[in-house]
Design a protein around this motif. Sequence first.
Motif, PDB file in Angstrom:
ATOM      1  N   GLU A 119       0.750  -1.058   0.116  1.00  0.00           N
ATOM      2  CA  GLU A 119      -0.098  -0.036   0.059  1.00  0.00           C
ATOM      3  C   GLU A 119       0.718   1.291  -0.065  1.00  0.00           C
ATOM      4  OE1 GLU A 119      -2.489   0.343   3.488  1.00  0.00           O
ATOM      5  OE2 GLU A 119      -3.137   2.332   2.968  1.00  0.00           O
ATOM      6  N   GLY A 120       0.433   2.221  -0.882  1.00  0.00           N
ATOM      7  CA  GLY A 120       1.339   3.598  -0.947  1.00  0.00           C
ATOM      8  C   GLY A 120       2.391   3.604  -1.956  1.00  0.00           C
ATOM      9  N   VAL A 121       2.981   2.567  -2.202  1.00  0.00           N
ATOM     10  CA  VAL A 121       3.797   2.390  -3.245  1.00  0.00           C
ATOM     11  C   VAL A 121       3.575   2.834  -4.583  1.00  0.00           C
ATOM     12  CG1 VAL A 121       5.551   0.803  -4.576  1.00  0.00           C
ATOM     13  CG2 VAL A 121       5.189   0.568  -2.107  1.00  0.00           C
ATOM     14  N   GLU A 122       4.275   3.931  -5.095  1.00  0.00           N
ATOM     15  CA  GLU A 122       3.807   4.492  -6.532  1.00  0.00           C
ATOM     16  C   GLU A 122       4.553   3.907  -7.635  1.00  0.00           C
ATOM     17  OE1 GLU A 122       3.032   8.681  -6.640  1.00  0.00           O
ATOM     18  OE2 GLU A 122       1.377   8.753  -5.386  1.00  0.00           O
ATOM     19  N   GLU A 123       6.097   3.751  -7.554  1.00  0.00           N
ATOM     20  CA  GLU A 123       6.956   3.408  -8.138  1.00  0.00           C
ATOM     21  C   GLU A 123       8.078   2.542  -8.012  1.00  0.00           C
ATOM     22  OE1 GLU A 123       8.861   5.666 -12.320  1.00  0.00           O
ATOM     23  OE2 GLU A 123       8.053   6.814 -10.581  1.00  0.00           O
ATOM     24  N   ASP A 148      14.509  -0.292  -5.859  1.00  0.00           N
ATOM     25  CA  ASP A 148      14.351   0.713  -5.214  1.00  0.00           C
ATOM     26  C   ASP A 148      12.779   1.231  -5.214  1.00  0.00           C
ATOM     27  OD1 ASP A 148      16.664   1.761  -4.522  1.00  0.00           O
ATOM     28  OD2 ASP A 148      17.516   2.193  -6.495  1.00  0.00           O
ATOM     29  N   VAL A 149      12.271   1.962  -4.098  1.00  0.00           N
ATOM     30  CA  VAL A 149      10.906   2.061  -4.129  1.00  0.00           C
ATOM     31  C   VAL A 149      10.592   3.529  -3.732  1.00  0.00           C
ATOM     32  CG1 VAL A 149       8.546   1.578  -2.624  1.00  0.00           C
ATOM     33  CG2 VAL A 149      10.589  -0.152  -3.028  1.00  0.00           C
ATOM     34  N   ALA A 150       9.547   4.202  -4.618  1.00  0.00           N
ATOM     35  CA  ALA A 150       9.139   5.517  -4.296  1.00  0.00           C
ATOM     36  C   ALA A 150       7.402   5.441  -3.835  1.00  0.00           C
ATOM     37  CB  ALA A 150       9.195   6.473  -5.521  1.00  0.00           C
ATOM     38  N   ALA A 151       7.571   6.187  -2.349  1.00  0.00           N
ATOM     39  CA  ALA A 151       6.046   6.157  -2.026  1.00  0.00           C
ATOM     40  C   ALA A 151       5.708   7.732  -1.572  1.00  0.00           C
ATOM     41  CB  ALA A 151       5.703   5.022  -0.940  1.00  0.00           C
ATOM     42  N   PRO A 152       5.739   8.637  -2.116  1.00  0.00           N
ATOM     43  CA  PRO A 152       5.987   9.900  -1.564  1.00  0.00           C
ATOM     44  C   PRO A 152       4.679  10.014  -0.781  1.00  0.00           C
ATOM     45  CG  PRO A 152       5.066   9.787  -3.958  1.00  0.00           C
ATOM     46  CD  PRO A 152       5.640   8.518  -3.759  1.00  0.00           C
ATOM     47  N   ASP A 153       3.733   9.646  -0.534  1.00  0.00           N
ATOM     48  CA  ASP A 153       2.507   9.946   0.217  1.00  0.00           C
ATOM     49  C   ASP A 153       2.663   9.044   1.584  1.00  0.00           C
ATOM     50  OD1 ASP A 153       1.748  11.510  -1.793  1.00  0.00           O
ATOM     51  OD2 ASP A 153       0.285  10.034  -2.573  1.00  0.00           O
ATOM     52  N   VAL A 154       3.632   8.279   1.642  1.00  0.00           N
ATOM     53  CA  VAL A 154       3.658   7.421   2.902  1.00  0.00           C
ATOM     54  C   VAL A 154       4.822   7.827   3.705  1.00  0.00           C
ATOM     55  CG1 VAL A 154       3.778   5.059   3.675  1.00  0.00           C
ATOM     56  CG2 VAL A 154       2.797   5.371   1.677  1.00  0.00           C
ATOM     57  N   GLU A 155       4.630   8.021   4.962  1.00  0.00           N
ATOM     58  CA  GLU A 155       6.135   8.101   5.904  1.00  0.00           C
ATOM     59  C   GLU A 155       7.124   7.077   5.675  1.00  0.00           C
ATOM     60  OE1 GLU A 155       6.726  10.713   8.258  1.00  0.00           O
ATOM     61  OE2 GLU A 155       5.027  11.492   7.568  1.00  0.00           O
ATOM     62  N   ARG A 156       8.343   7.153   5.622  1.00  0.00           N
ATOM     63  CA  ARG A 156       9.189   6.248   5.404  1.00  0.00           C
ATOM     64  C   ARG A 156       9.247   5.002   6.319  1.00  0.00           C
ATOM     65  NH1 ARG A 156      14.510   9.474   3.060  1.00  0.00           N
ATOM     66  NH2 ARG A 156      13.577  10.327   1.126  1.00  0.00           N
ATOM     67  N   ASP A 157       9.299   5.434   7.669  1.00  0.00           N
ATOM     68  CA  ASP A 157       9.285   4.339   8.459  1.00  0.00           C
ATOM     69  C   ASP A 157       8.098   3.557   8.588  1.00  0.00           C
ATOM     70  OD1 ASP A 157       7.953   6.353   9.540  1.00  0.00           O
ATOM     71  OD2 ASP A 157       8.780   6.270  11.536  1.00  0.00           O
ATOM     72  N   VAL A 158       6.781   4.002   8.215  1.00  0.00           N
ATOM     73  CA  VAL A 158       5.674   3.214   7.967  1.00  0.00           C
ATOM     74  C   VAL A 158       6.009   2.306   6.633  1.00  0.00           C
ATOM     75  CG1 VAL A 158       3.138   3.475   7.259  1.00  0.00           C
ATOM     76  CG2 VAL A 158       4.116   5.050   8.904  1.00  0.00           C
ATOM     77  N   LEU A 159       6.452   2.961   5.544  1.00  0.00           N
ATOM     78  CA  LEU A 159       6.616   2.038   4.460  1.00  0.00           C
ATOM     79  C   LEU A 159       7.508   1.069   4.517  1.00  0.00           C
ATOM     80  CD1 LEU A 159       6.267   1.819   1.511  1.00  0.00           C
ATOM     81  CD2 LEU A 159       8.169   3.228   1.148  1.00  0.00           C
ATOM     82  N   VAL A 160       8.713   1.306   5.588  1.00  0.00           N
ATOM     83  CA  VAL A 160       9.649   0.109   5.744  1.00  0.00           C
ATOM     84  C   VAL A 160       8.910  -0.825   6.562  1.00  0.00           C
ATOM     85  CG1 VAL A 160      11.519  -0.148   7.354  1.00  0.00           C
ATOM     86  CG2 VAL A 160      11.577   1.797   5.882  1.00  0.00           C
TER      87      VAL A 160
END
Lengths: 474, 260
Positions: free
Chosen positions: A87-91, A215-227
């Motif tokens: 969830e949140g991963v854009e590219e 490499d993952v871009a998810a500009p709308d998610v906090e990085r630690d959340v994404l991690v």
Amino acid sequence: MLRLSLRNLAGNRLRFILTTFAILVGVSFVVASFVLTDGLIRTFDELVEDANADVDVEVRARSEFDEIDFTLRPIDEALIDVVAEVEGVEEIWPTASSTKILPVKANGEPIKTSLAPAFSGNWVDSSISPLTIVEGEAPDEPSEFVIDETTADREGFVVGEVYDVIGSDGSEPFTLVGISRFGEENALGGAVLSSFTLDELQRLDGSEGLITVIDVAAPDVERDVLVDRLTAVLPDDVEAVDISVVVEEAQSDISDIIGIFGNILLAFALVAVFVSTFIISNTFNILLGQRVRQLALLRALGASAAQVRFSAIFEALVVGVVASVVGLGGGVALALGLRGLMNTLGFDMPSMDIILAPRTIVVAAVVGIGVTLFASLSPARRAATVPPVAAMRAGFRFGSGEGTRRTIIAIILSVPGVAAMGYGLFASSDSTALKLAGLGAGAVLIFVAVSMFAPLFSSPSASFLGAPLEHVPG
Amino acid sequence: MDQLTKPQVDDAESLRPSDGTMAATATGLTKTYGKGDTQVVALDHVDIGFEAARLTAIMGPSGSGKSTLMHCMAGLDAVTEGDVRVGDTRISELSDKELTLLRRQRLGFIFQAFNLVPTLTAEENILLPLLLGGREPDPEWKTQVINSLKLDDRLHHRPDELSGGQQQRVAVARALVTRPDIIFADEPTGNLDSKSGHEVLGFLRRAVDDWHQTVVMVTHDPSAASYADLVIFLRDGHVVGRLEEPTSDLVYDRIKSLEA
């Protein structure tokens, strides 16, 4: 007395310039090694930061040790789909790299890679890649590839031609569809860089189904959340890492490599400084020898021993200050020159900012002024021992004095010197760094010892060789 | 340290003509070089005095000890034995620092050669003893000395731009500018042609006559010695004769008899 010191310097311009030059060389080397490493580190730091500006998190194999980036174990490409679902991963940009692939020149010879390795990667058509196409287009079909600008120019690769490429399974023909540029200047440090489509890269490398990192871009998610989200879906031996950590690791790796290079320069610098200490000390001794009658005259007229000593030290101080200031400039020029030399030799270096860190200036001053003052102490002390009667008597000579003590110190120094050098030359195992250190320390000790012995047998030869110099106005 | 500063006296008094007081004396002055078998006795229990406001010449064959005597009297060389006084100061007891101050403040020196610092101008050379002590020259006295030595148009020249005679005149001016208790001159005309030599000797003579300076001069030249009020002859480390009111011929004859 200050005026006299300055006049003595001005009256001996050539000697002053030569003395200053001896120190200046050492200072310049020290400054150059700092300027070059500081400049290169900043350039590469910026390159790494720019390349990862759009990336938020990197997915890679979890390493058990603190390994350097390009030795990462590969990961399963099936993870691309797993990561894309989060969830949140854009590219996402899966990347793979290989050192087993080598393009062949039109004349049938493989590219020479003596200077640096040949790297290959999958073409990543995005702003996260430091590569851009400067001619032709990116590889799109399995039989297409691009090669970096410097290699293409040097080895005569032409866009549109077909070249053999050696992979892990022998060679096969590929069409060169474009020329790539790394960063702004394609400064790869002499490496050859070719790019293919991901599938072809894996096939040529013999690592089908494997990639290096995602490499993952998810500009709308906090990085630690994404991690956290990524970690939840990734296998245990694969980790998701905040890109800032990856950038720091890469920068630290680069600093280490440039630092080694800088330390080699610094070693040269220290040798230069060390040698110049002796040159200066000898020059001052010669100068004072020529000035014995003047010193004696000053003593006869009422100059105190302290005044004579101070005037000699002040002269050295002026030399040291001038050498430090000029050496600072010389060091910057030398750094630029070294960069140019490395480019000429094929180690392409990026252009860099001239960074004069406060540390560099302080070290230049300490080396330039410190070394000169240190070298002048003994001559200055001797100058103060000139008796006033020497003004009336021609032919006063400094006593060799302390001969026995000198000899003893020289012997004491030469024993560990020979031992350290022997260790450096002949020790079978142990680390190279230790052996080099032994070699260096041994050389320094032996140099000091020999130079202390020297006066014992150099006097007759010096008076013979120096005879013509007596007529040089000093 | 107080004993080293020149006694504060009126100019009138310090410029008085000779009244027989001694500017410097030595009693039992012995100077030896080396030890044991190789020992050389340069001066052997010499008793001597240099009268104030007079020009005294020391003569003798080479090796007679005349230069050593002067070095010892001037605090340039340590004595082996005996008592040396400049004025009331026992210089054989002074430390190196005190001797330095004594030379700077109370003595003047003129050497045979290499008298001047080559990188300083004539004026800077003249003022050197004052500059070393951070003292300011007395402007009137400075002008008087420079003018009488005819150096006013040479002040900004370097020594190598001056003739030998001019260089020696600069040295004389330097010795005079501090108004020392004694000026020691070591073969001051040894490197000069006779015209320049006589010029310099004339200035030394006038320094004694007009300004009542005390000059002690080592020389081997009878005609130079003839400028003195008194000639003292040395041989083998002993005083072997004195000659008042010398002339060149008298000095020459005396030397001949000494060498015989």
